[in-house]
Enzyme design. Structure first.
Site, short mmCIF file in Angstrom:
data_model
loop_
_atom_site.label_atom_id
_atom_site.label_comp_id
_atom_site.label_asym_id
_atom_site.label_seq_id
_atom_site.Cartn_x
_atom_site.Cartn_y
_atom_site.Cartn_z
N ASP A 83 4.66 -34.96 -25.72
CA ASP A 83 4.80 -35.29 -27.13
C ASP A 83 4.42 -34.04 -27.93
O ASP A 83 3.91 -33.05 -27.38
CB ASP A 83 3.95 -36.51 -27.51
CG ASP A 83 4.52 -37.20 -28.75
OD1 ASP A 83 5.26 -36.55 -29.50
OD2 ASP A 83 4.22 -38.39 -28.97
C1 BGC Z 1 5.79 -38.61 -32.01
C2 BGC Z 1 6.99 -38.84 -31.14
C3 BGC Z 1 8.17 -38.07 -31.66
C4 BGC Z 1 7.80 -36.61 -31.75
C5 BGC Z 1 8.94 -35.73 -32.21
C6 BGC Z 1 5.55 -37.14 -32.32
O1 BGC Z 1 4.60 -36.97 -33.30
O2 BGC Z 1 4.65 -39.17 -31.40
O3 BGC Z 1 7.27 -40.21 -31.07
O4 BGC Z 1 9.28 -38.26 -30.82
O5 BGC Z 1 6.74 -36.47 -32.68
O6 BGC Z 1 9.25 -35.93 -33.52
#
Ligand code: BGC
Length: 733
Positions: free
Chosen positions: A289
């Site tokens: 993530d």
């Molecule tokens: C989130 C994810 C997301 C990623 C990219 C993160 O902060 O937890 O769900 O896909 O950002 O935007």
């Protein structure tokens, strides 16, 4: 995701020609960096806006003058494997650099958060799951895939399939609710919709199932918080949707931010290698993530970035989202022998396999005609599906005296700021909608020809105007109050310690009720709310969530009776926040809650949910009768008669639950095993049949082994997890 032998050979050939830098480049995901236009780092700018040092408007003004760096030089040098951009022409430009100017011409995999639709925004996932309609789940995902691909996005960071039982957590909005079976069916349908239509190179994307795993169990519902649980709980509740997604061939997985039993998922080699890749058979790759590899330092698991990068790579984390740690440190670590070349090769093989399967080498670009077609507006079929999804996702929570549907001749006073704000209908994680496609509740009612007058009165935040509320009451026959949460009140980093109606909205409802006029509440929210007071005081409540771009049309159709609500809750609703986490499939206690003092209960609140999982009313009524359970060699055949006992057509979601009465581990009081949607004409009766494979009647123990245990079982069928017919059966497997 399956590769042909030729495709596998192609991947191996490419891999054998890559330098170490190029290999590590594939493991590096970039998003555009903001450069120039301001004097502080971008991260600080965000903080300045968050803590109020600059206003949102000021932030917007700065951003409009800021320049973006799309890392073209790194792409050209083969040092970037993936980008996160949603502009189709920009994506074509970046792909062109990767394909035509880098040494090996490897296209980029371009990811984006397309969680519940791209420009066609569908209901948030917790709402869509209330439809219990697998075909709909698939259809909306397929449309999201087509729209994404038409914008140069070939990798959707969806579906989000975290089981979530604590509605204080803001991210409950993004997933299919509290139940592992519904979550698994949702996951499978979404993967099919996103990935399986390979008729044209532009009709599918790679799915990214997230967040792996148990993110929804973060302690106290506080986002990013620690998670601990037994292996059995993990396997029975949190892993099933991921297992289902892998069975369906999901191409990629995103690891969760949280630690699980002390090890952050980002560097958890048991979760990534043993469970996900070996046991569940992921063929594609795992991405971290955002910034999560670096966060292992804050977790106190790594001393510094370098250490975090080594641990992540060794654990099987194939791609680094956004930190550059792989880019900056992995080469030296491979050269020193700390990270074996085989680890790098495995990651790159997986990433290239997904790119090959996506057809990116043959079709890296979006044709200009397609870009232009979308610029002209949304196709009618897309708008229609948004509306249909909205109609199926609403849940009628209360309807005393048949107040709903409203009569056409009734004069409606429509109240609440949310009722007239088309910028609020899409909810969290929707980034590509256009205001002109969105329909507010007010616009929906007006377009449907209702006799409606609007009184803003106030919303979830800020002041309320009680004089205006009085006027609304004086002038209407019936009051429709749209209350709930703004889209920013759920989603990431939006946990709440109080999930009752925010702001002064309850006061507003009190004032409306004091008029003696009938008051209907339409809820617009991203999480189950604590509605004890509202459920007692209001005669009618329609849960409409954040329903997507056609919210207003769908709500108007339900209020006016053109659509008969058929949604059932995908998550239990508490009476008060202090009951969280509250969910239907809770393990049996030694002292089940009851009126007696020494039972599992509260002194100051009900022990059970207010509206349970699977609950939802209709404008007609249904009766279940004659439940029979017959044992076959490897399944139970279950049948029940379902009758529409009201005077209009309606759709019921019939639900099958199981209880393993005595087992070697404490089992849930009930667990969903199957469901089906049935549409019946007034007075019509039909036999509903479920086949429950015996294989599905077991559970995972604390070693992660599946056990089928002989003994007594209870089979329940009904219209909610609380209201069921029951039969017992004794089985030996
Ligand atoms: C989130 C994810 C997301 C990623 C990219 C993160 O902060 O937890 O769900 O896909 O950002 O935007």
């Amino acid at each position: 995701m399956k590769l042909t032998p030729e495709q596998k050979n192609f991947v191996e050939g490419l891999l054998s020609r890559m330098t170490l830098d190029e290999k590590i480049g594939q493991m590096n995901q970039e998003s555009p960096s903001i450069v120039g236009g301001f004097d502080v780092p971008f991260s600080e700018l965000i903080e300045m806006m968050t803590d109020g040092r600059i206003s949102q408007e000021e932030f917007g003004r700065i951003m409009s003058t800021a320049k973006q760096d799309f890392h073209e030089d790194d792409i050209r040098a083969g040092l970037v494997g993936s980008m996160m951009v949603n502009d189709p022409r920009q994506n074509n430009t970046l792909q062109k650099i990767a394909v035509e100017e880098s040494r090996l011409g490897i296209p980029l995999i371009i990811g984006f958060d397309v969680i519940h639709g791209f420009r066609s925004v569908f209901p948030i996932a917790i709402a869509e799951a209330c439809s219990f309609d697998d075909a709909l789940f698939e259809e909306t995902a397929h449309m999201a895939a087509a729209e994404s691909r038409a914008h140069g996005i070939n990798w959707n960071f969806a579906p989000m399939i975290d089981a979530a039982r604590d509605s204080r957590w803001g991210r409950v909005s993004e997933g299919p609710g509290e139940d592992p079976l519904l979550g698994s069916r949702f996951a499978r349908a979404k993967i099919r919709g996103l990935q399986n239509d390979m008729r044209s190179p532009l009709s599918y994307v790679a799915a990214c199932t997230k967040h792996y795993v148990a993110y929804g169990a973060c302690e106290s519902g506080r986002d990013y918080n620690t998670t601990s649980m037994s292996v059995s709980n993990l396997y029975n509740v949190y892993l099933p949707a991921f297992r289902a997604a892998m069975d369906e061939g999901a191409a990629t997985v995103m690891a969760a931010f949280n630690d699980l039993n002390g090890v952050p998922c980002t560097v958890n080699s048991w979760l990534l290698r043993d469970v996900l890749k070996t046991e569940f058979g992921l063929e594609g790759f795992v991405v971290s993530d955002a910034n999560a590899i670096r966060e292992c330092v804050a977790h106190g698991i790594a001393e510094d970035d370098r250490d975090a990068g080594v641990q992540a790579a060794l654990a099987g984390m194939d791609m680094d989202m956004g930190t550059h740690i792989y880019k900056d440190h992995l080469k030296a670590e491979v050269e020193s022998g700390a990270v074996p070349m085989a680890v790098i090769d495995e990651a790159v093989r997986r990433i290239l396999s997904v790119k090959v399967w996506l057809g990116l080498f043959e079709n890296p670009y979006v044709p200009e005609e397609l870009i232009e077609a979308y610029e002209k507006g949304l196709p009618e079929a897309h708008v229609a599906l948004c509306r249909k999804a909205g109609e199926e996702s609403m849940v009628l929570l209360k309807n005393e005296g048949g107040l709903l549907p409203l009569k056409r001749k009734q004069k409606i006073s429509l109240v609440g700021r949310l009722a007239d704000d088309r910028n609020e209908v899409c909810g969290a994680w929707a980034m590509a909608w256009k205001p002109e496609d969105c329909v507010s509740v007010r616009a929906g009612l007006e377009a449907a020809g209702a006799d409606v007058a609007y009184y803003p009165c106030g919303g979830p935040e800020g002041e309320i105007d009680l004089d205006e509320a009085d006027r609304a009451c004086r002038e209407g026959d019936v009051i429709v109050a749209v209350v709930g949460e703004t889209d920013a009140m759920s989603g990431e980093a939006s946990s709440k310690a109080d999930i009752s109606l925010p702001g002064r909205q309850r006061e507003l409802l009190e004032r409306l009720l004091a008029s003696g006029k009938p008051v209907v509440a339409v809820l617009m929210n991203g999480r189950p709310l604590a509605l004890g007071w509202e459920a007692e005081q209001l005669p009618a409540i329609l849960e409409a969530w954040h329903l997507g771009i056609r919210m207003g049309d769908a709500v108007a159709a339900a209020l006016l009776g053109d659509v008969n609500p058929s949604g059932k809750l995908s998550s239990s609703f508490p009476s008060v926040t202090g009951q969280c986490p509250v969910y239907y499939n809770q393990p049996s206690t030694g002292r089940p809650g009851s009126k007696s003092k020494f039972t599992s209960r509260y002194l100051d609140a009900p022990w059970d949910s207010l509206f349970p999982f699977g609950y939802g009313l209709s404008y007609t009524s249904f009766a279940y009768n004659g439940l029979t359970v017959a044992e076959q060699s490897d399944a139970l055949e279950i049948s029940v008669r379902l009758k529409n006992t009201g005077d209009r057509e309606g759709t019921e979601v019939a639900q099958l639950y199981l209880q393993d009465v005595a087992a070697s581990l404490v089992r849930p009081v009930k667990e969903l095993k199957d469901y089906c949607r049935v549409t019946l004409a007034p007075g019509e009766e039909r036999e509903i049949r479920f086949t429950l494979p015996k294989q599905a009647m077991g559970f995972y123990d604390n070693e992660g082994r599946y056990r089928l245990e002989d003994g007594l079982f209870r089979i329940f069928v009904g219209g909610s997890s609380r209201d069921c017919l029951m039969q017992e059966i004794r089985l030996s497997f």
